[in-house]
Design an enzyme around this catalytic site. Structure first.
Site: not given
Length: 492
Positions: A179, A231, A236, A253, A288, A388
């Protein structure tokens, strides 16, 4: 799948069971540098089409998994050869849809190829066994592929990130549904369709569409053995919740809040500053594993700040495909709003904020552009330090005692990557072993110096599971033990 000519709209299909499949509706993809400009349209799958893709992968699994691993690797090695002729076209599409500069799009495609080759090189590990000698029992520990795997990838570096899992899943003997990101699916769909056309029908399927429509059939599905997601941490959690309905395995991740520690004896030359700069600001900070917090010993603070300022002063904000651009836009207006909010909050707190570059004007004035910035010695409780940022802003904090720096670096929800900058190898190893992160760099940080052979993944809320390397291969396999009675055992 249409061929891309410069500036023209791109149209991509679904790919299910060896065939390109259209859809009644589409995802309209706009240029982050100019939201009035349409880059292209990707087919928006229905729920039933997502189910069809899983069914095709399930049907293809027995024959694909029955092949020898080396034969599967040969299929994949041949399949990726078709991509070379389209590299510049695909890189342009990638740049236009996600905002990254063109050179980064080219590197994304190169890393896709490299990671496929590395995964194929592990084919001899697939059928490895461990024998626990008897008597009374000789036990053989072996590994088997899982079945159908769903891979969900983000907009930033989608091909490189996908290749940290896709070829490992396929070499291990699984079949896959990918996807692509709904906000930037075009280049990924183009590349994957070319690869899938070289494989047996159903082995690799591609579903583009809205998360709310195709997410549930690709995740909460009895026929899906594992879901891999890259993501945000909140994303998650949603994936894990959906997968839990069927006890489907997950590998996640997720986001990071990476600290970098520059010690008193660090080498602060041009090469080091270049690595630090690129490890922070590449892809407009939307990585990330980018440096998100920089801790600098007081004695080195001024030269580090001056070194970063010198590099940021050369920033040229613009469309990623323009040759003179050094930094593209953020991918979404929501991220632009968040980064601006964090910077303004830091200013309001009294922190000194240095901003660089000029915002584009004219047709790009409405783009998702943010001036890169350094936030000097902010209060550690500010959100620009604790969150973040996922944008081109860097808080730089001073420390006097390395123990305080280690404690501050570990005082976070995240644990993806970290780095130590020092000339002392023993000190680097000692401090690095104490940092709570899945991957620790020494005198560098970020994708450019990541060892592609090594397992990658995070601690804490940065995820679970590992990508790449032998550990990444085993993520897509079940462990099975067979015990053989070889004598010498009497039941009582």
């Amino acid at each position: 799948m249409t061929q891309q000519l410069a500036g023209q709209a791109v149209h991509t299909d679904l790919y299910i069971n060896g065939e390109a499949v259209g859809a009644e509706s589409g995802l309209t993809i706009k240029d982050p540098a100019n939201p009035r400009e349409v880059v292209g349209v990707a087919a928006a799958a229905t729920r039933q089409q997502a189910l069809d893709a899983v069914a095709a992968a399930k049907k293809a699994f027995p024959a694909w998994s029955a092949l020898e691993p080396e034969e599967r690797a040969r299929f994949l090695s041949e399949a990726i050869k078709v991509l070379a002729d389209f590299q510049m076209e695909d890189a342009e599409v990638l740049s236009r849809e996600n905002g990254q500069i063109l050179q980064e799009g080219i590197i994304d495609l190169i890393v896709f190829n490299i990671r496929f080759q590395l995964a194929c090189g592990l084919a001899d590990k697939v059928n490895e066994t461990t024998v626990l000698a008897g008597p009374p029992t000789e036990t053989v520990v072996a590994y088997k592929p899982l079945g159908v795997v769903t891979l969900i990838v983000p907009f930033n570096w989608p091909l490189a990130i996908l290749a940290a899992s896709l070829p490992y899943a396929l070499v291990a003997g699984n079949t896959v549904v990918v996807k692509p990101p709904p906000s930037a699916p075009l280049a990924t769909a183009r590349v994957l369709q070319r690869v899938a056309q070289q494989l047996p029908a159903g082995v690799l399927n591609v579903i583009t569409g809205e998360d709310a429509v195709v997410g549930e059939p690709l995740i909460a599905n009895d026929d899906v053995a594992k879901v891999c997601f890259t993501g945000s941490s909140n994303g998650g959690k949603r994936i894990m919740e959906m997968a839990s309905r069927n006890l489907t395995r997950v590998a996640l991740e997720l986001g990071g809040n990476d600290p970098a520690l520059i010690l008193e004896d660090a080498e602060i030359d041009d090469a080091s500053l270049d690595r630090l700069f690129h490890g922070t600001f590449d892809t407009t900070g939307q990585v990330c594993m980018a440096v998100k917090r920089l801790y600098v010993h007081r004695s080195r603070y001024e030269e580090v700040v001056e070194g970063l300022k010198a590099r940021l002063q050369n920033t040229v904000l613009g469309r990623g495909t323009d040759p003179g651009t050094t930094m593209g836009p953020l991918h979404s207006p929501l991220q632009k709003a968040l980064v601006n909010e964090l910077v303004e909050e830091a200013k309001a707190s009294g922190a000194e904020v240095l901003e660089f570059g000029s915002l584009p004007e004219g047709e790009l004035a409405a783009g998702n552009f943010v001036r890169p910035s350094l936030v000097l010695n902010p209060d550690p409780s500010l959100r620009i330090v604790t969150l973040e940022q996922f944008g081109p802003t860097l808080p730089i904090l001073v420390f006097d005692d390395v123990e305080e720096a280690i404690a501050a670096a570990n005082d976070t929800w995240a644990g993806l990557c970290a780095s130590v900058w020092t000339k002392d190898d023993a000190k680097a190893r000692s401090i690095g072993s104490r940092l709570e992160a899945g991957y620790v760099f020494v005198n560098s940080h970020g994708p450019a110096t990541l060892d592609e052979r090594a397992p990658f993944g995070g601690f804490k809320a940065s995820g679970m599971g590992r990508e790449m390397g032998t550990e990444g291969l085993r993520e897509f396999m079940d462990t099975r033990s067979v015990g053989i009675n070889v004598g010498g055992f009497e039941a009582h």
